[in-house]
Design an enzyme around this catalytic site. Structure first.
Site, PDB file in Angstrom:
ATOM      1  N   PRO A  39       0.823  -1.219   0.000  1.00  0.00           N
ATOM      2  CA  PRO A  39       0.000   0.000   0.000  1.00  0.00           C
ATOM      3  C   PRO A  39       0.856   1.268   0.000  1.00  0.00           C
ATOM      4  O   PRO A  39       0.482   2.284  -0.574  1.00  0.00           O
ATOM      5  CB  PRO A  39      -0.808  -0.108   1.296  1.00  0.00           C
ATOM      6  CG  PRO A  39      -0.814  -1.551   1.640  1.00  0.00           C
ATOM      7  CD  PRO A  39       0.454  -2.131   1.101  1.00  0.00           C
ATOM      8  N   GLY A  66       4.514   0.932  -4.969  1.00  0.00           N
ATOM      9  CA  GLY A  66       4.877  -0.201  -5.822  1.00  0.00           C
ATOM     10  C   GLY A  66       6.125   0.057  -6.637  1.00  0.00           C
ATOM     11  O   GLY A  66       6.957  -0.829  -6.844  1.00  0.00           O
ATOM     12  N   PHE A  70      -2.876  -4.934  -4.740  1.00  0.00           N
ATOM     13  CA  PHE A  70      -3.027  -5.031  -6.204  1.00  0.00           C
ATOM     14  C   PHE A  70      -2.499  -6.370  -6.722  1.00  0.00           C
ATOM     15  O   PHE A  70      -1.951  -6.429  -7.829  1.00  0.00           O
ATOM     16  CB  PHE A  70      -2.286  -3.892  -6.945  1.00  0.00           C
ATOM     17  CG  PHE A  70      -2.560  -2.503  -6.457  1.00  0.00           C
ATOM     18  CD1 PHE A  70      -3.786  -2.161  -5.919  1.00  0.00           C
ATOM     19  CD2 PHE A  70      -1.589  -1.512  -6.561  1.00  0.00           C
ATOM     20  CE1 PHE A  70      -4.038  -0.856  -5.477  1.00  0.00           C
ATOM     21  CE2 PHE A  70      -1.829  -0.203  -6.132  1.00  0.00           C
ATOM     22  CZ  PHE A  70      -3.063   0.121  -5.581  1.00  0.00           C
ATOM     23  N   ILE A  71      -2.613  -7.438  -5.952  1.00  0.00           N
ATOM     24  CA  ILE A  71      -1.975  -8.696  -6.348  1.00  0.00           C
ATOM     25  C   ILE A  71      -2.862  -9.497  -7.306  1.00  0.00           C
ATOM     26  O   ILE A  71      -3.971  -9.904  -6.965  1.00  0.00           O
ATOM     27  CB  ILE A  71      -1.627  -9.546  -5.099  1.00  0.00           C
ATOM     28  CG1 ILE A  71      -0.743  -8.730  -4.144  1.00  0.00           C
ATOM     29  CG2 ILE A  71      -0.958 -10.862  -5.503  1.00  0.00           C
ATOM     30  CD1 ILE A  71       0.525  -8.147  -4.752  1.00  0.00           C
ATOM     31  N   GLU A 110       9.202 -10.207 -17.343  1.00  0.00           N
ATOM     32  CA  GLU A 110       7.799  -9.809 -17.159  1.00  0.00           C
ATOM     33  C   GLU A 110       7.459  -8.675 -18.130  1.00  0.00           C
ATOM     34  O   GLU A 110       6.391  -8.667 -18.749  1.00  0.00           O
ATOM     35  CB  GLU A 110       7.571  -9.350 -15.703  1.00  0.00           C
ATOM     36  CG  GLU A 110       6.148  -8.841 -15.462  1.00  0.00           C
ATOM     37  CD  GLU A 110       5.919  -8.281 -14.047  1.00  0.00           C
ATOM     38  OE1 GLU A 110       6.837  -8.378 -13.207  1.00  0.00           O
ATOM     39  OE2 GLU A 110       4.822  -7.759 -13.807  1.00  0.00           O
ATOM     40  N   GLU A 145       7.147   6.066 -16.337  1.00  0.00           N
ATOM     41  CA  GLU A 145       8.132   7.029 -15.803  1.00  0.00           C
ATOM     42  C   GLU A 145       9.323   6.296 -15.189  1.00  0.00           C
ATOM     43  O   GLU A 145      10.483   6.696 -15.372  1.00  0.00           O
ATOM     44  CB  GLU A 145       7.477   7.910 -14.720  1.00  0.00           C
ATOM     45  CG  GLU A 145       6.339   8.797 -15.203  1.00  0.00           C
ATOM     46  CD  GLU A 145       5.004   8.066 -15.339  1.00  0.00           C
ATOM     47  OE1 GLU A 145       4.953   6.847 -15.066  1.00  0.00           O
ATOM     48  OE2 GLU A 145       4.020   8.708 -15.749  1.00  0.00           O
TER      49      GLU A 145
HETATM   50  C1  LIG Z   1      -4.484  -4.494 -12.052  1.00  0.00           C
HETATM   51  C2  LIG Z   1      -3.145  -4.503 -11.396  1.00  0.00           C
HETATM   52  C3  LIG Z   1      -2.523  -5.703 -11.140  1.00  0.00           C
HETATM   53  C4  LIG Z   1      -1.306  -5.728 -10.465  1.00  0.00           C
HETATM   54  N1  LIG Z   1      -0.726  -6.943 -10.175  1.00  0.00           N
HETATM   55  C5  LIG Z   1       0.361  -6.968  -9.348  1.00  0.00           C
HETATM   56  C6  LIG Z   1       0.916  -8.214  -8.913  1.00  0.00           C
HETATM   57  O1  LIG Z   1       0.460  -9.303  -9.298  1.00  0.00           O
HETATM   58  N2  LIG Z   1       1.960  -8.191  -8.028  1.00  0.00           N
HETATM   59  C7  LIG Z   1       2.501  -7.018  -7.591  1.00  0.00           C
HETATM   60  O2  LIG Z   1       3.433  -7.069  -6.790  1.00  0.00           O
HETATM   61  N3  LIG Z   1       2.028  -5.817  -8.022  1.00  0.00           N
HETATM   62  C8  LIG Z   1       0.971  -5.768  -8.873  1.00  0.00           C
HETATM   63  N4  LIG Z   1       0.471  -4.567  -9.310  1.00  0.00           N
HETATM   64  C9  LIG Z   1       1.073  -3.341  -8.815  1.00  0.00           C
HETATM   65  C10 LIG Z   1       1.882  -2.571  -9.849  1.00  0.00           C
HETATM   66  O3  LIG Z   1       3.091  -3.226 -10.087  1.00  0.00           O
HETATM   67  C11 LIG Z   1       2.047  -1.173  -9.267  1.00  0.00           C
HETATM   68  O4  LIG Z   1       0.778  -0.521  -9.336  1.00  0.00           O
HETATM   69  C12 LIG Z   1       3.090  -0.367  -9.994  1.00  0.00           C
HETATM   70  O5  LIG Z   1       4.364  -0.886  -9.745  1.00  0.00           O
HETATM   71  C13 LIG Z   1       3.067   1.105  -9.571  1.00  0.00           C
HETATM   72  O6  LIG Z   1       3.111   1.215  -8.184  1.00  0.00           O
HETATM   73  P1  LIG Z   1       2.031   2.132  -7.418  1.00  0.00           P
HETATM   74  O7  LIG Z   1       0.694   1.794  -7.925  1.00  0.00           O
HETATM   75  O8  LIG Z   1       2.270   2.012  -5.973  1.00  0.00           O
HETATM   76  O9  LIG Z   1       2.327   3.601  -7.900  1.00  0.00           O
HETATM   77  P2  LIG Z   1       3.412   4.595  -7.259  1.00  0.00           P
HETATM   78  O10 LIG Z   1       4.706   3.913  -7.103  1.00  0.00           O
HETATM   79  O11 LIG Z   1       2.815   5.242  -6.078  1.00  0.00           O
HETATM   80  O12 LIG Z   1       3.522   5.665  -8.440  1.00  0.00           O
HETATM   81  C14 LIG Z   1       2.411   6.486  -8.788  1.00  0.00           C
HETATM   82  C15 LIG Z   1       2.745   7.253 -10.072  1.00  0.00           C
HETATM   83  O13 LIG Z   1       3.856   8.092  -9.842  1.00  0.00           O
HETATM   84  C16 LIG Z   1       4.882   7.816 -10.773  1.00  0.00           C
HETATM   85  N5  LIG Z   1       6.183   7.951 -10.123  1.00  0.00           N
HETATM   86  C17 LIG Z   1       6.628   7.325  -9.015  1.00  0.00           C
HETATM   87  N6  LIG Z   1       7.888   7.683  -8.760  1.00  0.00           N
HETATM   88  C18 LIG Z   1       8.250   8.565  -9.717  1.00  0.00           C
HETATM   89  C19 LIG Z   1       9.425   9.307 -10.004  1.00  0.00           C
HETATM   90  N7  LIG Z   1      10.537   9.182  -9.259  1.00  0.00           N
HETATM   91  N8  LIG Z   1       9.440  10.117 -11.076  1.00  0.00           N
HETATM   92  C20 LIG Z   1       8.342  10.238 -11.860  1.00  0.00           C
HETATM   93  N9  LIG Z   1       7.192   9.565 -11.653  1.00  0.00           N
HETATM   94  C21 LIG Z   1       7.153   8.744 -10.585  1.00  0.00           C
HETATM   95  C22 LIG Z   1       4.648   6.381 -11.222  1.00  0.00           C
HETATM   96  O14 LIG Z   1       5.218   6.148 -12.484  1.00  0.00           O
HETATM   97  C23 LIG Z   1       3.141   6.338 -11.238  1.00  0.00           C
HETATM   98  O15 LIG Z   1       2.680   6.864 -12.455  1.00  0.00           O
HETATM   99  C24 LIG Z   1      -0.697  -4.516 -10.059  1.00  0.00           C
HETATM  100  C25 LIG Z   1      -1.317  -3.302 -10.354  1.00  0.00           C
HETATM  101  C26 LIG Z   1      -2.524  -3.285 -11.005  1.00  0.00           C
HETATM  102  C27 LIG Z   1      -3.169  -1.942 -11.290  1.00  0.00           C
END
Ligand SMILES: Cc1cc2nc3c(=O)[nH]c(=O)nc-3n(C[C@H](O)[C@H](O)[C@H](O)COP(=O)(O)OP(=O)(O)OC[C@H]3O[C@@H](n4cnc5c(N)ncnc54)[C@H](O)[C@@H]3O)c2cc1C
Length: 396
Positions: free
Chosen positions: A141, A144, A169-170, A255, A384
């Site tokens: 949470p 990611g 989001f797994i 992946e 990004e």
């Molecule tokens: C349907 C779905 C299935 C998924 N399945 C899995 C799974 O099976 N296992 C698993 O482990 N995860 C899973 N995920 C998670 C996915 O890998 C994450 O959502 C992803 O890595 C982004 O992390 P976050 O959502 O926490 O976004 P955040 O890390 O909070 O980032 C939010 C936004 O900010 C941008 N951002 C962050 N840091 C920077 C920076 N330094 N500079 C510029 N932009 C930045 C990101 O690019 C993004 O656009 C899934 C997600 C979805 C939506």
């Protein structure tokens, strides 16, 4: 509007035509998708999960074991086989099916590459046989993208680790039996050092799951997982304790290529639907396809699909040949994922436009895929983050 779309041209890979084995696999997967997936997509989207029987049927055509050793029930194929398989599954035009049926492709690699023999038998073999469902649990949470900041802990207690924390989001998180979980084993550490992978069984006491509801991928069950003093046998550690971060990062490359291959398949599904619609639909006394603006749009869609597929296959071929130094491979993989998912985003939008109001209606492939495009630019490394990664690898 249903059915597996015909390819526009025979696929070749830049390393030369696909081999007989690749073509045979493509035909097998195309037949499997037409028979076992396409007729059931609406039902599974409604149920918000895939039936376990699908995993067994997929194992019968060898999907889960495609690239894994024969000793584990796999067929020892090359990575291009995996790419072809996922491109074909994606051509059904249902991202949720591809995501949950494919969650083994992210959950299994750390187990097969790093697990002890008894762990392979206990967890990898049944997943390859389609008897168990695997999931990869990295995202939390709190974030990611910044994997190194993960906070779920695994404290050593005798012959066990005790896991506490949350994952979110797994994919396949509601149904999965075998969870490959990234945890912090060095509790004093911060950042990349001190992270490990553990295999956690789905029915472990202290593990609870909450289903999450999404914009798309409805046939895929997605969950928030809560670990409260979950006891995991120490032998379920994958690889060297505290050294899991590098393995996680290298795993992301494959992946990303699989996601890119899927983007190509989804785009082709939209293209095929739009092409058929343009040929049938009349407006102002002629077929849509008789308008130059529509034909140009279709050509632009083909250009994007063809360019994306050629790039993805090239990166895969060079990966298989070991042709690029690792930083180059990492950068090109990141860029190939962005290129393919951007192509999909454009092509799906153009397909909806050609279908007009029908493209906004449930029941068309383009409507569903259009809703599903965004997730491919977020999961497996958001655009990004991948651009930053590519820049670092190329020394910018
Ligand atoms: C349907 C779905 C299935 C998924 N399945 C899995 C799974 O099976 N296992 C698993 O482990 N995860 C899973 N995920 C998670 C996915 O890998 C994450 O959502 C992803 O890595 C982004 O992390 P976050 O959502 O926490 O976004 P955040 O890390 O909070 O980032 C939010 C936004 O900010 C941008 N951002 C962050 N840091 C920077 C920076 N330094 N500079 C510029 N932009 C930045 C990101 O690019 C993004 O656009 C899934 C997600 C979805 C939506």
């Amino acid at each position: 509007m249903r059915g597996v779309p015909e390819g526009l041209f025979e696929r070749t890979s830049p390393s030369g035509p696909l081999t007989e084995e690749h073509l045979a696999l493509r035909d097998t997967m195309r037949d499997f998708v037409a028979r076992e997936i396409v007729p059931h997509i609406d039902e599974w989207e409604e149920a918000r999960r895939l039936p376990r029987s699908l995993y067994r049927k997929a194992a019968e055509v060898g999907l889960q074991g495609l690239i894994w050793p024969e000793e584990l029930g796999g067929s020892g194929g090359d990575f291009l086989m995996q790419i072809i398989a996922f491109e074909e599954i994606a051509r059904a035009g249902a991202g949720g099916v591809a995501a949950s049926l494919g969650s083994y492709s992210i959950g299994l690699p750390p187990i097969v590459k790093l697990g002890r023999p008894e762990i392979l038998e206990r967890y990898a073999r049944p997943v390859i046989a389609g008897e168990k469902i695997a999931a990869l649990c990295v995202t939390e949470p709190g974030g990611g993208s910044d994997v190194a900041a993960l906070r779920t802990t695994a404290r050593r207690d005798g012959a066990h680790y005790v896991v506490n924390g949350e994952k979110t989001f797994i994919t396949s998180g509601v149904q999965a039996d075998v969870l490959t979980v990234a945890v912090r084993t060095d509790l004093e550490s911060r950042g990349a050092k001190g992270i490990s992978f553990l295999v956690v069984e789905g029915d472990s006491p202290g593990l609870s799951r909450t289903e999450l509801f999404k914009m798309g991928w409805h046939a895929s069950d997605t969950a928030h997982l809560h670990f409260a003093d979950v006891r995991v046998p120490a032998e379920n550690l994958l690889g060297v304790e505290h050294e899991g971060f590098r393995a996680a990062m290298l795993n992301f490359n494959d992946e990303r290529l699989v996601i890119a291959a899927q983007a190509v398949g989804f785009a082709e599904a939209c293209l095929a639907e739009a092409r058929a619609w343009a040929a049938e639909r009349s407006a102002f006394g002629c077929r849509l396809s008789e308008n130059q603006a529509i034909r140009h749009r279709l050509v632009e869609m083909v250009m994007q699909v063809d360019a994306a597929r050629t790039l993805v296959h090239d990166v895969v071929a060079r990966r298989m040949a070991g042709a690029d130094p690792l930083p180059t491979h990492i950068a090109r993989t990141a860029m190939a994922k962005i290129t393919a998912t951007t192509a999909l985003f454009n092509v799906a939008g153009q397909a909806v436009q050609i279908l007009g109001g029908m493209g906004y209606m449930r029941g068309t492939v383009s409507e569903r895929v259009f809703r599903e495009t965004k997730v491919l630019s977020i999961g497996g490394g958001a655009d990004e983050i991948l651009k930053d990664l590519a820049a670092r690898q190329m020394g910018f």
